[in-house]
Scaffold this motif. Structure first.
Motif, mmCIF file in Angstrom:
data_model
loop_
_atom_site.group_PDB
_atom_site.id
_atom_site.type_symbol
_atom_site.label_atom_id
_atom_site.label_comp_id
_atom_site.label_asym_id
_atom_site.label_seq_id
_atom_site.Cartn_x
_atom_site.Cartn_y
_atom_site.Cartn_z
ATOM 1 N N HIS A 148 2.967 -1.124 3.118
ATOM 2 C CA HIS A 148 3.136 -0.055 2.140
ATOM 3 C C HIS A 148 2.113 -0.146 1.010
ATOM 4 O O HIS A 148 1.675 0.881 0.487
ATOM 5 N N HIS A 149 1.735 -1.358 0.638
ATOM 6 C CA HIS A 149 0.699 -1.519 -0.384
ATOM 7 C C HIS A 149 -0.650 -1.000 0.133
ATOM 8 O O HIS A 149 -1.397 -0.344 -0.600
ATOM 9 N N ALA A 150 -0.953 -1.310 1.393
ATOM 10 C CA ALA A 150 -2.206 -0.829 1.984
ATOM 11 C C ALA A 150 -2.215 0.695 2.080
ATOM 12 O O ALA A 150 -3.228 1.344 1.764
ATOM 13 N N LEU A 151 -1.093 1.273 2.484
ATOM 14 C CA LEU A 151 -1.011 2.724 2.634
ATOM 15 C C LEU A 151 -1.084 3.435 1.287
ATOM 16 O O LEU A 151 -1.757 4.463 1.153
ATOM 17 N N ALA A 152 -0.405 2.885 0.285
ATOM 18 C CA ALA A 152 -0.442 3.498 -1.052
ATOM 19 C C ALA A 152 -1.844 3.407 -1.644
ATOM 20 O O ALA A 152 -2.310 4.347 -2.305
ATOM 21 N N THR A 153 -2.522 2.292 -1.411
ATOM 22 C CA THR A 153 -3.884 2.123 -1.917
ATOM 23 C C THR A 153 -4.838 3.101 -1.233
ATOM 24 O O THR A 153 -5.709 3.698 -1.877
ATOM 25 N N LEU A 154 -4.680 3.272 0.087
ATOM 26 C CA LEU A 154 -5.492 4.250 0.813
ATOM 27 C C LEU A 154 -5.272 5.648 0.244
ATOM 28 O O LEU A 154 -6.233 6.405 0.027
ATOM 29 N N ASN A 155 -4.025 5.989 -0.027
ATOM 30 C CA ASN A 155 -3.679 7.299 -0.580
ATOM 31 C C ASN A 155 -4.359 7.510 -1.936
ATOM 32 O O ASN A 155 -4.918 8.573 -2.220
ATOM 33 N N GLU A 156 -4.336 6.478 -2.771
ATOM 34 C CA GLU A 156 -4.928 6.575 -4.103
ATOM 35 C C GLU A 156 -6.448 6.717 -4.026
ATOM 36 O O GLU A 156 -7.047 7.496 -4.785
ATOM 37 N N TYR A 195 13.864 3.518 8.774
ATOM 38 C CA TYR A 195 13.738 4.237 7.510
ATOM 39 C C TYR A 195 12.995 3.408 6.462
ATOM 40 O O TYR A 195 12.233 3.939 5.664
ATOM 41 N N ASN A 196 13.249 2.097 6.445
ATOM 42 C CA ASN A 196 12.617 1.242 5.434
ATOM 43 C C ASN A 196 11.104 1.215 5.581
ATOM 44 O O ASN A 196 10.385 1.129 4.587
ATOM 45 N N TYR A 197 10.617 1.255 6.829
ATOM 46 C CA TYR A 197 9.168 1.232 7.018
ATOM 47 C C TYR A 197 8.559 2.629 6.921
ATOM 48 O O TYR A 197 7.581 2.850 6.204
ATOM 49 N N TYR A 198 9.116 3.579 7.662
ATOM 50 C CA TYR A 198 8.519 4.910 7.737
ATOM 51 C C TYR A 198 9.016 5.860 6.652
ATOM 52 O O TYR A 198 8.572 7.011 6.589
ATOM 53 N N GLY A 199 9.915 5.389 5.793
ATOM 54 C CA GLY A 199 10.478 6.251 4.762
ATOM 55 C C GLY A 199 9.588 6.409 3.547
ATOM 56 O O GLY A 199 10.055 6.269 2.413
ATOM 57 N N MET A 200 8.310 6.714 3.750
ATOM 58 C CA MET A 200 7.394 6.969 2.643
ATOM 59 C C MET A 200 7.424 8.451 2.285
ATOM 60 O O MET A 200 7.744 9.300 3.127
ATOM 61 N N ALA A 201 7.110 8.740 1.041
ATOM 62 C CA ALA A 201 7.145 10.109 0.535
ATOM 63 C C ALA A 201 6.409 11.069 1.464
ATOM 64 O O ALA A 201 5.308 10.775 1.917
ATOM 65 N N GLY A 202 7.051 12.202 1.766
ATOM 66 C CA GLY A 202 6.443 13.225 2.610
ATOM 67 C C GLY A 202 6.754 13.101 4.088
ATOM 68 O O GLY A 202 6.355 13.955 4.880
ATOM 69 N N PRO A 209 18.820 9.838 7.274
ATOM 70 C CA PRO A 209 17.468 9.500 6.803
ATOM 71 C C PRO A 209 17.389 9.448 5.279
ATOM 72 O O PRO A 209 18.072 10.208 4.581
ATOM 73 N N ARG A 210 16.543 8.557 4.798
ATOM 74 C CA ARG A 210 16.301 8.461 3.352
ATOM 75 C C ARG A 210 14.857 8.012 3.132
ATOM 76 O O ARG A 210 14.284 7.280 3.940
ATOM 77 N N ILE A 211 14.301 8.462 2.046
ATOM 78 C CA ILE A 211 12.947 8.057 1.659
ATOM 79 C C ILE A 211 13.056 6.768 0.849
ATOM 80 O O ILE A 211 13.669 6.746 -0.219
ATOM 81 N N SER A 212 12.478 5.704 1.364
ATOM 82 C CA SER A 212 12.555 4.412 0.678
ATOM 83 C C SER A 212 11.511 4.287 -0.425
ATOM 84 O O SER A 212 11.689 3.528 -1.380
ATOM 85 N N ILE A 213 10.376 5.013 -0.290
ATOM 86 C CA ILE A 213 9.319 4.983 -1.313
ATOM 87 C C ILE A 213 8.981 6.421 -1.689
ATOM 88 O O ILE A 213 8.135 7.059 -1.056
ATOM 89 N N PRO A 214 9.639 6.986 -2.715
ATOM 90 C CA PRO A 214 9.336 8.362 -3.151
ATOM 91 C C PRO A 214 7.988 8.434 -3.862
ATOM 92 O O PRO A 214 7.385 7.413 -4.187
ATOM 93 N N LEU A 255 5.238 5.549 -5.565
ATOM 94 C CA LEU A 255 4.099 5.246 -4.699
ATOM 95 C C LEU A 255 2.992 4.507 -5.460
ATOM 96 O O LEU A 255 2.381 3.572 -4.933
ATOM 97 N N LYS A 256 2.755 4.895 -6.714
ATOM 98 C CA LYS A 256 1.697 4.265 -7.498
ATOM 99 C C LYS A 256 1.999 2.803 -7.811
ATOM 100 O O LYS A 256 1.087 2.021 -8.099
ATOM 101 N N LEU A 257 3.284 2.422 -7.756
ATOM 102 C CA LEU A 257 3.642 1.031 -8.024
ATOM 103 C C LEU A 257 3.138 0.103 -6.913
ATOM 104 O O LEU A 257 3.024 -1.097 -7.122
ATOM 105 N N TYR A 258 2.851 0.673 -5.749
ATOM 106 C CA TYR A 258 2.378 -0.108 -4.606
ATOM 107 C C TYR A 258 0.856 -0.179 -4.523
ATOM 108 O O TYR A 258 0.324 -0.882 -3.679
ATOM 109 N N VAL A 259 0.170 0.556 -5.381
ATOM 110 C CA VAL A 259 -1.283 0.617 -5.328
ATOM 111 C C VAL A 259 -1.892 -0.682 -5.850
ATOM 112 O O VAL A 259 -1.476 -1.190 -6.893
ATOM 113 N N ILE A 260 -2.861 -1.224 -5.107
ATOM 114 C CA ILE A 260 -3.597 -2.409 -5.526
ATOM 115 C C ILE A 260 -5.086 -2.092 -5.484
ATOM 116 O O ILE A 260 -5.660 -1.937 -4.414
#
Length: 405
Positions: free
Chosen positions: A101-109, A337-344, A390-395, A399-404
């Motif tokens: 999730h950190h890698a994905l959030a960083t890619l998004n940013e 859900y915990n893995y794939y439950g990212m925003a969107g 279903p639930r979104i685990s990272i809204p 998402l920005k909290l995971y950015v490195i």
């Protein structure tokens, strides 16, 4: 020993985690003495073959003995404390506090906020089986001065594998499965890729460039296509020097990002190509305000794999008591859900939920020849024993909290 799960498979000696724990005081002291005098010889790992998801071929997995696994884990913890000071922010996976999730959030940013128009999607061919032992030891000795640790790592690399009673020497690579393997892979690519990209490549580029690596799976973002093409050619030569090569089928350069989205619109195209990384399909889209954003959904192959895995489990447990079935179903759904439950990605989560809901009804109906369960009866069962929705685990707001960066 308490960090090794009780259900861990035994190695070639057949000793289970429970048996090794009971006898810990006896074998641990002798093992430590052997390590200190540089006389410890790790047993060969037991090679098993596990199916590759969605493919007919299988992946080799090395299963070390429980005692050796405990030593690997302890050594990896010590080395992690050393190498965490050296590893760069671009690497994720096998590191404390840095997951997918950190890698994905960083890619998004990076794609949303930086000057990125081109993305090189890359994967290394047979990475764990291709690590060159000589280069690996050169990298280790560059940072580790304790000859006991150096000798220990060298012997783990040379331990060999046992398969169907036959011993095979290890001339290259490190078996997947041991705690030390992921750390060694990060050390190898830290020198081969990360440092080289940061110190040698970026200063020579005309535009901006960013690397995101998760173990052997990595993505490189570029401002200019010319930079991307030059890097791609240089990368092949760099990897060849260290006995590695790219997987052609999983390596491609695509136009992607907010600038690519504008270009596609100007040329009358609907959208730029999609990007695949860590189980998600990333695509260019817009938010409710009309601003560019990176959308994501579960990759089709991963979606089919998850649904297939749940359906296989439902067939196996269809004669269990219903409360136990629901407990198992919810355990699998929560993990998904915990893995794939990212925003969107809520729509993809609902596909898994609906497929599970429909197939569970089918399995309940197949428990006996006259056991058809009406939909009304099924709804009543679910009211007593509900399936987790279903639930979104990272809204988006988290998402920005995971950015490195």
């Amino acid at each position: 020993m308490q960090h090794i799960p009780k259900q861990s498979a035994p190695g070639i000696d057949g000793i289970t985690q429970e048996e090794a724990s009971k006898d810990f005081a006896n074998w641990s002291e002798e093992m430590l003495r052997a390590v200190h005098r540089k006389g410890y010889k790790p047993p060969a790992v037991n090679r098993v073959w596990i199916p590759k998801p969605g493919k007919a071929e299988k992946r080799p997995l090395g299963v070390p003995c429980i005692a050796d696994r405990a030593l690997q884990r302890s050594t990896a913890e010590v080395l992690n404390a050393i190498y965490e000071q050296d590893f760069l922010d671009c690497s994720f996976g096998g590191r404390p506090g840095r997951g997918q999730h950190h890698a994905l959030a960083t890619l998004n940013e990076i794609i949303s906020g930086k000057k990125v128009s081109w993305v090189l999607e890359a994967d290394l061919k047979h990475f764990f089986g291709s690590l060159d032992h000589q280069w690996m030891m050169t990298f280790v000795e560059h940072r580790i001065g304790d000859p006991r640790i150096v000798r220990l790592i060298q012997r783990w690399l040379k331990a060999g594998v046992m398969e169907d009673g036959e011993f095979y020497a290890s001339k290259e690579g490190t078996p997947q499965g041991g705690s030390i393997s992921v750390l060694l892979s990060n050390i190898y690519l830290h020198y081969v890729l990360d440092l080289w990209f940061e110190k040698a490549v970026k200063p020579r580029l005309k535009g901006e460039a960013y690397l995101i690596r998760y173990i052997d799976d990595f993505i490189v973002c570029f401002q200019y296509r010319a930079d991307a093409n030059r890097f791609h050619e240089a990368l092949k030569k760099r990897l060849h020097k260290f006995k590695l090569e790219l997987e052609p089928d999983k390596t491609r350069l695509i136009e992607f990002g907010r600038f690519a989205s504008r270009q596609a619109k100007a040329q009358g195209k609907k959208k730029p190509e999609t990007l695949y990384f860590l189980g998600f399909t990333h695509f260019c889209t817009r938010n409710r305000k009309g601003n560019f954003m990176v959308g994501r959904k579960t990759e089709k192959k991963r979606l089919r794999r998850s649904i297939g895995k749940i359906q296989t489990t439902l067939r196996l447990i269809r004669h269990w008591p219903i409360p136990e079935q629901v407990e198992k179903i919810n355990q699998m759904l929560r993990g998904h859900y915990n893995y794939y439950g990212m925003a969107g990605n809520l729509k993809s989560l609902y596909k898994v939920y609906q497929a599970t809901d429909k197939y569970w009804h089918k399995m309940l109906c197949s428990r006996s020849r006259k056991g058809y369960v009406t939909w009304e009866r099924y709804a009543q069962i679910k009211s007593w024993f509900p399936i987790v929705r279903p639930r979104i685990s990272i809204p988006y707001k988290e998402l920005k909290l995971y950015v490195i960066l």
